[in-house]
Design a protein around this motif. Structure first.
Motif, PDB file in Angstrom:
ATOM      1  N   ASP A 207       0.744  -7.882   8.606  1.00 37.38           N
ATOM      2  CA  ASP A 207      -0.844  -7.649   8.332  1.00 37.38           C
ATOM      3  C   ASP A 207      -1.229  -6.876   7.310  1.00 37.38           C
ATOM      4  N   GLY A 208      -0.496  -6.057   6.561  1.00 35.71           N
ATOM      5  CA  GLY A 208      -0.751  -5.331   5.594  1.00 35.71           C
ATOM      6  C   GLY A 208      -0.921  -3.858   5.425  1.00 35.71           C
ATOM      7  N   GLU A 209      -0.830  -3.306   6.677  1.00 31.32           N
ATOM      8  CA  GLU A 209      -0.766  -1.811   6.666  1.00 31.32           C
ATOM      9  C   GLU A 209       0.461  -1.276   6.364  1.00 31.32           C
ATOM     10  N   TYR A 210       1.681  -1.993   7.060  1.00 34.02           N
ATOM     11  CA  TYR A 210       3.026  -1.512   6.628  1.00 34.02           C
ATOM     12  C   TYR A 210       3.260  -1.588   5.015  1.00 34.02           C
ATOM     13  N   ALA A 211       2.998  -2.726   4.522  1.00 28.60           N
ATOM     14  CA  ALA A 211       3.226  -2.923   3.151  1.00 28.60           C
ATOM     15  C   ALA A 211       2.339  -1.955   2.276  1.00 28.60           C
ATOM     16  N   ALA A 212       1.119  -1.598   2.860  1.00 29.32           N
ATOM     17  CA  ALA A 212       0.344  -0.428   2.141  1.00 29.32           C
ATOM     18  C   ALA A 212       0.978   0.788   2.198  1.00 29.32           C
ATOM     19  N   ARG A 213       1.513   1.404   3.232  1.00 29.66           N
ATOM     20  CA  ARG A 213       2.267   2.525   3.403  1.00 29.66           C
ATOM     21  C   ARG A 213       3.613   2.616   2.445  1.00 29.66           C
ATOM     22  N   ARG A 214       4.188   1.510   2.579  1.00 23.38           N
ATOM     23  CA  ARG A 214       5.313   1.309   1.219  1.00 23.38           C
ATOM     24  C   ARG A 214       4.947   1.381   0.042  1.00 23.38           C
ATOM     25  N   ASP A 215       4.072   0.674  -0.320  1.00 22.68           N
ATOM     26  CA  ASP A 215       3.109   0.723  -1.690  1.00 22.68           C
ATOM     27  C   ASP A 215       3.182   2.090  -1.891  1.00 22.68           C
ATOM     28  N   GLU A 216       2.434   3.034  -1.064  1.00 23.21           N
ATOM     29  CA  GLU A 216       1.967   4.310  -1.517  1.00 23.21           C
ATOM     30  C   GLU A 216       3.154   5.350  -1.723  1.00 23.21           C
ATOM     31  N   CYS A 217       4.275   5.034  -0.663  1.00 22.02           N
ATOM     32  CA  CYS A 217       5.349   5.913  -0.906  1.00 22.02           C
ATOM     33  C   CYS A 217       6.172   5.524  -2.394  1.00 22.02           C
ATOM     34  N   GLU A 218       6.187   4.211  -2.763  1.00 20.50           N
ATOM     35  CA  GLU A 218       6.807   3.699  -4.159  1.00 20.50           C
ATOM     36  C   GLU A 218       5.821   4.400  -5.202  1.00 20.50           C
ATOM     37  N   ARG A 219       4.624   4.560  -4.994  1.00 17.92           N
ATOM     38  CA  ARG A 219       3.558   5.122  -5.959  1.00 17.92           C
ATOM     39  C   ARG A 219       3.836   6.616  -6.110  1.00 17.92           C
ATOM     40  N   ALA A 220       4.228   7.224  -5.047  1.00 22.73           N
ATOM     41  CA  ALA A 220       4.294   8.653  -5.137  1.00 22.73           C
ATOM     42  C   ALA A 220       5.804   9.094  -5.673  1.00 22.73           C
ATOM     43  N   ALA A 221       6.656   8.289  -5.245  1.00 24.71           N
ATOM     44  CA  ALA A 221       8.022   8.528  -5.837  1.00 24.71           C
ATOM     45  C   ALA A 221       8.014   8.266  -7.318  1.00 24.71           C
ATOM     46  N   ALA A 222       7.329   7.204  -7.689  1.00 27.46           N
ATOM     47  CA  ALA A 222       7.205   6.880  -9.285  1.00 27.46           C
ATOM     48  C   ALA A 222       6.601   8.196  -9.888  1.00 27.46           C
ATOM     49  N   GLU A 223       5.450   8.680  -9.281  1.00 26.15           N
ATOM     50  CA  GLU A 223       4.761   9.838  -9.918  1.00 26.15           C
ATOM     51  C   GLU A 223       5.712  10.954 -10.044  1.00 26.15           C
ATOM     52  N   LEU A 224       6.600  11.146  -9.229  1.00 24.06           N
ATOM     53  CA  LEU A 224       7.456  12.459  -8.913  1.00 24.06           C
ATOM     54  C   LEU A 224       8.888  11.991  -9.975  1.00 24.06           C
ATOM     55  N   GLY A 225       8.966  10.874 -10.495  1.00 24.28           N
ATOM     56  CA  GLY A 225       9.990  10.408 -11.153  1.00 24.28           C
ATOM     57  C   GLY A 225      11.250  10.423 -10.333  1.00 24.28           C
ATOM     58  N   LEU A 226      11.223   9.784  -9.057  1.00 22.90           N
ATOM     59  CA  LEU A 226      12.456  10.153  -8.313  1.00 22.90           C
ATOM     60  C   LEU A 226      12.732   8.447  -7.957  1.00 22.90           C
ATOM     61  N   GLU A 227      13.695   8.011  -7.509  1.00 26.03           N
ATOM     62  CA  GLU A 227      14.159   6.642  -6.950  1.00 26.03           C
ATOM     63  C   GLU A 227      13.671   6.780  -5.392  1.00 26.03           C
ATOM     64  N   TRP A 228      13.956   7.774  -4.772  1.00 26.71           N
ATOM     65  CA  TRP A 228      13.761   7.647  -3.369  1.00 26.71           C
ATOM     66  C   TRP A 228      12.819   9.042  -3.051  1.00 26.71           C
ATOM     67  N   LEU A 229      11.748   8.705  -2.309  1.00 28.38           N
ATOM     68  CA  LEU A 229      10.583   9.858  -1.996  1.00 28.38           C
ATOM     69  C   LEU A 229      11.371  10.750  -1.231  1.00 28.38           C
ATOM     70  N   SER A 230      12.273  10.479  -0.427  1.00 28.78           N
ATOM     71  CA  SER A 230      13.105  11.230   0.622  1.00 28.78           C
ATOM     72  C   SER A 230      13.785  12.515  -0.063  1.00 28.78           C
ATOM     73  N   ASP A 231      13.932  12.309  -1.423  1.00 31.82           N
ATOM     74  CA  ASP A 231      14.541  13.334  -2.323  1.00 31.82           C
ATOM     75  C   ASP A 231      13.723  14.182  -3.006  1.00 31.82           C
ATOM     76  N   ALA A 232      12.232  14.095  -2.797  1.00 33.17           N
ATOM     77  CA  ALA A 232      11.352  14.990  -3.184  1.00 33.17           C
ATOM     78  C   ALA A 232      11.427  16.374  -2.462  1.00 33.17           C
ATOM     79  N   THR A 233      11.013  17.375  -3.290  1.00 42.42           N
ATOM     80  CA  THR A 233      10.992  18.920  -2.372  1.00 42.42           C
ATOM     81  C   THR A 233       9.378  19.030  -2.006  1.00 42.42           C
ATOM     82  N   LEU A 234       9.096  19.952  -1.243  1.00 41.49           N
ATOM     83  CA  LEU A 234       7.913  20.144  -0.693  1.00 41.49           C
ATOM     84  C   LEU A 234       6.966  20.626  -1.899  1.00 41.49           C
ATOM     85  N   ASP A 235       7.693  21.350  -2.830  1.00 39.27           N
ATOM     86  CA  ASP A 235       6.961  21.973  -3.967  1.00 39.27           C
ATOM     87  C   ASP A 235       6.384  21.008  -4.885  1.00 39.27           C
ATOM     88  N   ALA A 236       7.327  19.934  -5.084  1.00 41.13           N
ATOM     89  CA  ALA A 236       7.155  18.651  -5.963  1.00 41.13           C
ATOM     90  C   ALA A 236       5.849  18.043  -5.407  1.00 41.13           C
TER      91      ALA A 236
END
Ligand code: GLA
Length: 365
Positions: A207-236
């Motif tokens: 119904d959209g919320e799951y897809a929305a979270r997934r999209d937000e995570c992909e945007r955050a990873a892209a902004e940080l230049g990462l393939e996977w968001l779980s590879d980010a550091t807290l500083d980043a």
């Protein structure tokens, strides 16, 4: 009359590692001793008939060339699996499939993955297709994403296919397909048990919320230049401009650390510590990832008030189920407390049941 094969296919609860399977993080689910029974027999007329004992369901028939949009309701998942298998070039001559469920649907316990994967495993064997379990999980995931329209990760499918009695399944989702190892879970030997609290609240991943979270995570990873968001550091995360993306990233990072802590606690039988980690996961899903709901929060609070060592929502969220790890002698107290808190909100009493780690899909007869 052709042979009938009978399969048992479990649901799952995720112990910890929520919303990490599409972020390249680790997840730690267990298959549970609540299952679907799936009976199959072959046909040779390119027709698939599906029956189930789910409330309000009737027989659904479709051709083996079924396409997205042609089947609705619970049978979408069965039709989606047939579609996914034939799309991948596997010959399905036709089948009669009967589904009986002891696994509540819409409860966040992966009844849809049990259905797709159970049908996949059964048809694979019936027609000698030679697919391994990981391949069946991939085809089942495609059925959910491209046929049913729910852009899920692979945690649920791999769990219902690869689960093992008395073990959790630790997955590394940073590789495709994810790799898995098993982790023995022994809390029952130490007088503890795991309770599922099915809130009965609405749970719809498509119904959209799951897809929305997934999209937000992909945007955050892209902004940080990462393939996977779980590879980010807290500083980043400081570099992220949007507060919502910061919060989502904080959940992914802290949850990744919590999975590692949970595995260590399980290996050391440090149950109080495991409980604390489970409860911290709930707070993160509620506050940073924002996928909880009042019914889940009250279930978790009530379980903790009555003596659970830890509790959290499990699965996609927005309803569905919570899990609580508790001393067996607190079982009645936890149930009563949850029911009393629900009654004070005038909510329907939740369904509660104890679960044990069970085997993945297997043929019985
Ligand atoms: C649902 C999805 C899984 C996973 C969880 C959240 O169960 O099917 O792939 O993303 O939500 O952890």
């Amino acid at each position: 009359m052709t042979d009938v094969h009978r399969w048992e296919v479990p649901g799952r609860v995720n112990l910890i590692g929520e919303h990490l399977d599409y972020n390249g993080g680790p997840v730690l689910p267990i298959a549970i001793d609540r299952s679907l029974t799936i009976k199959v027999r072959s046909r040779d007329d390119a027709v698939v008939n599906l029956w189930s004992d789910l409330p309000g369901s009737t027989k659904v028939s479709f051709g083996t060339g079924v396409q997205p949009g042609e089947v609705e309701g619970w049978a979408t998942y069965g039709a989606g699996m047939v579609w996914s298998m034939t799309q991948a070039g596997h010959d399905i001559p036709g089948a009669d499939i009967v589904v009986e469920s002891r696994l509540p649907s819409g409860a966040g316990l992966s009844s849809s993955a049990a259905l797709t994967c159970g049908i996949g495993a059964a048809l694979n064997e019936l027609f000698g297709l030679g697919l391994d379990r990981t391949r069946i999980a991939q085809l089942a995931q495609r059925a959910e994403t491209d046929f049913a329209g729910a852009p899920v990760g692979m945690m649920d499918q791999l769990t219902v296919l690869l689960g093992e009695v008395d073990h959790a399944v630790l997955m590394d989702t940073s590789v495709s397909p994810p790799t898995t190892t098993t982790v023995p879970v022994t809390w029952e030997e130490d007088g503890l048990t795991m309770l599922v609290i099915n809130t009965g609240a609405h749970h719809a991943l498509a119904d959209g919320e799951y897809a929305a979270r997934r999209d937000e995570c992909e945007r955050a990873a892209a902004e940080l230049g990462l393939e996977w968001l779980s590879d980010a550091t807290l500083d980043a995360t400081v570099r992220l401009t949007d507060d919502t993306l910061k919060a989502r990233t904080r959940h992914v990072l802290t949850e990744t650390a919590r999975v590692r802590g949970a595995v260590s606690a399980i290996n050391r039988r440090a149950w109080a510590q495991l409980g604390t980690i489970l409860t911290a996961s709930h707070a993160s899903l509620r506050d940073d990832f924002q996928v909880s709901c009042p019914e889940l929060d009250v279930a978790v609070e009530a379980a903790l008030e009555a003596g659970a060592l830890g509790a959290r929502m499990t699965g996609g969220g927005f309803g569905g189920s919570a899990i609580a790890l508790l001393p067996i002698d607190r079982l009645s107290a936890v149930r009563e407390r949850v029911e009393a808190r629900y009654a004070s909100h005038q909510w329907k009493p939740p369904q509660t049941f104890v679960v044990h780690a069970a085997d993945g899909a297997h043929r019985v007869t």
